[in-house]
Design an enzyme around this catalytic site. Structure first.
Site, PDB file in Angstrom:
ATOM      1  N   ARG A   1       0.708  -1.153   0.190  1.00 28.37           N
ATOM      2  CA  ARG A   1      -0.172  -0.051  -0.067  1.00 28.37           C
ATOM      3  C   ARG A   1       0.950   1.210   0.108  1.00 28.37           C
ATOM      4  NH1 ARG A   1      -4.555   1.051   4.580  1.00 28.37           N
ATOM      5  NH2 ARG A   1      -2.574   2.038   5.662  1.00 28.37           N
TER       6      ARG A   1
ATOM      7  N   THR B   1      -0.922   7.439  -0.538  1.00 22.86           N
ATOM      8  CA  THR B   1      -1.945   7.340  -1.243  1.00 22.86           C
ATOM      9  C   THR B   1      -2.928   6.544  -0.649  1.00 22.86           C
ATOM     10  OG1 THR B   1      -1.491   6.105  -2.949  1.00 22.86           O
ATOM     11  CG2 THR B   1      -1.042   8.302  -3.626  1.00 22.86           C
TER      12      THR B   1
ATOM     13  N   ASP C   1       0.908  -2.456  12.161  1.00 17.66           N
ATOM     14  CA  ASP C   1       1.156  -3.036  10.682  1.00 17.66           C
ATOM     15  C   ASP C   1       1.621  -4.628  10.939  1.00 17.66           C
ATOM     16  OD1 ASP C   1       2.643  -3.733   8.606  1.00 17.66           O
ATOM     17  OD2 ASP C   1       2.756  -1.598   7.887  1.00 17.66           O
TER      18      ASP C   1
ATOM     19  N   ASP D   1       5.053  -5.418   9.440  1.00 15.77           N
ATOM     20  CA  ASP D   1       6.225  -5.096  10.389  1.00 15.77           C
ATOM     21  C   ASP D   1       6.488  -5.907  11.462  1.00 15.77           C
ATOM     22  OD1 ASP D   1       7.118  -3.088   8.523  1.00 15.77           O
ATOM     23  OD2 ASP D   1       6.214  -1.364   9.568  1.00 15.77           O
TER      24      ASP D   1
HETATM   25  C1  PRP Z   1      -1.010  -4.320   4.836  1.00 13.22           C
HETATM   26  C2  PRP Z   1      -1.941  -5.574   4.871  1.00 13.22           C
HETATM   27  C3  PRP Z   1      -2.700  -5.513   3.681  1.00 13.22           C
HETATM   28  C4  PRP Z   1      -2.859  -3.948   3.204  1.00 13.22           C
HETATM   29  C5  PRP Z   1      -4.404  -3.750   3.872  1.00 13.22           C
HETATM   30  O1  PRP Z   1      -0.029  -4.543   3.887  1.00 13.22           O
HETATM   31  O2  PRP Z   1      -1.325  -6.880   5.077  1.00 13.22           O
HETATM   32  O3  PRP Z   1      -2.147  -6.218   2.725  1.00 13.22           O
HETATM   33  O4  PRP Z   1      -1.913  -3.221   4.199  1.00 13.22           O
HETATM   34  O5  PRP Z   1      -4.665  -2.347   3.702  1.00 13.22           O
HETATM   35  P1  PRP Z   1      -5.689  -1.946   2.426  1.00 13.22           P
HETATM   36  O6  PRP Z   1      -7.058  -2.796   2.679  1.00 13.22           O
HETATM   37  O7  PRP Z   1      -5.850  -0.391   2.720  1.00 13.22           O
HETATM   38  O8  PRP Z   1      -5.245  -2.058   1.147  1.00 13.22           O
HETATM   39  P2  PRP Z   1       1.208  -3.128   3.527  1.00 13.22           P
HETATM   40  O9  PRP Z   1       0.910  -2.647   2.275  1.00 13.22           O
HETATM   41  O10 PRP Z   1       1.386  -2.709   4.755  1.00 13.22           O
HETATM   42  O11 PRP Z   1       2.383  -4.221   2.989  1.00 13.22           O
HETATM   43  P3  PRP Z   1       3.279  -5.309   3.961  1.00 13.22           P
HETATM   44  O12 PRP Z   1       2.475  -6.569   4.274  1.00 13.22           O
HETATM   45  O13 PRP Z   1       4.395  -5.750   3.190  1.00 13.22           O
HETATM   46  O14 PRP Z   1       3.722  -4.909   5.240  1.00 13.22           O
END
Ligand code: PRP
Length: 211
Positions: free
Chosen positions: A107, A111, A203, A206
């Site tokens: 994500r 944005t 998160d 993380d």
């Molecule tokens: C987090 C989570 C989802 C997403 C959810 O991943 O694991 O994939 O955000 O958010 P959304 O519903 O608003 O799209 P992230 O982008 O933090 O990546 P990561 O798993 O690599 O930390």
């Protein structure tokens, strides 16, 4: 189990509440966090697979022969990187013959839009049922991007397994993919200004990978 909207199942169980509460805690260390994710992923998968197709299977026990049953559909386990990786092992334990197809999505921090960075789905021959695993469903952008990809591949039935969700994300997924069933352990009240689930668990990527 509780169905609050059509196609949305909240797994309603003391063990789910127990492990989810500990998962949320800021004091939970990465090793503990990963263990709670595994336990919750198993409980979610158990619930989400209750309608899998079966076929008769003859089995010889040490005493006699009987007719049992085995799962008859091809199943794809689709972790959304990175955090979804923590849910793969426990679900594969239950479905050892599943295919695993990783989807790389993150994500964008500014944005909150999903950005694709990895997919190796083969042309043709989709699985019968795909289980998309990602601990968090916030805005729903990442899940919708994953579901779009699986629809393009031609998967007839897709189930989304997330440990926690925001209502906004559930509504967004239902609007774009009404045929997808959504299985969660909890629906949290809101998203904050940074599109983080509140109260949430922080998160998941993380906390899983200690980054
Ligand atoms: C987090 C989570 C989802 C997403 C959810 O991943 O694991 O994939 O955000 O958010 P959304 O519903 O608003 O799209 P992230 O982008 O933090 O990546 P990561 O798993 O690599 O930390």
């Amino acid at each position: 189990m509780r169905e609050q909207q059509p196609n949305v199942v909240i797994v309603d169980h003391p063990l789910v509440r127990h492990h989810l509460t500990l998962l949320r805690s800021v004091e939970t260390t990465p090793i503990q966090f990963r263990a709670h994710v595994r336990r919750l992923a198993s409980l979610l998968a158990y619930e989400a697979t209750q309608d899998l197709a079966e076929e008769s299977h003859e089995v010889t026990t040490p005493l006699t022969t009987m007719t049992g049953s085995v799962v008859s559909t091809t199943i794809g386990l689709v972790p959304i990187l990175r955090a979804g990786l923590g849910m793969v092992e426990p679900v594969l334990d239950l479905l050892p013959d599943a295919q695993v197809w990783h989807l790389g999505l993150y994500r964008d921090e500014e944005t909150a839009e999903p950005v694709h960075y990895y997919s190796k789905l083969p042309p043709g021959q989709p699985v019968d049922v795909a289980l998309v695993v990602d601990p968090m469903l916030a805005t729903g952008g990442s899940a919708i991007a994953a579901l779009d990809t699986l629809k393009e591949w031609g998967v007839p039935q897709v189930k989304l397994l997330s440990i926690i969700a925001a209502q906004e994300g559930i509504d967004a997924v239902i609007e774009s993919h009404p045929e997808t069933s959504i299985h969660v352990c909890a629906v949290d009240a809101e998203l904050n200004a940074n599109k983080f689930i509140v109260p949430g668990l922080g998160d998941a990527g993380d906390r899983t990978f200690n980054t």
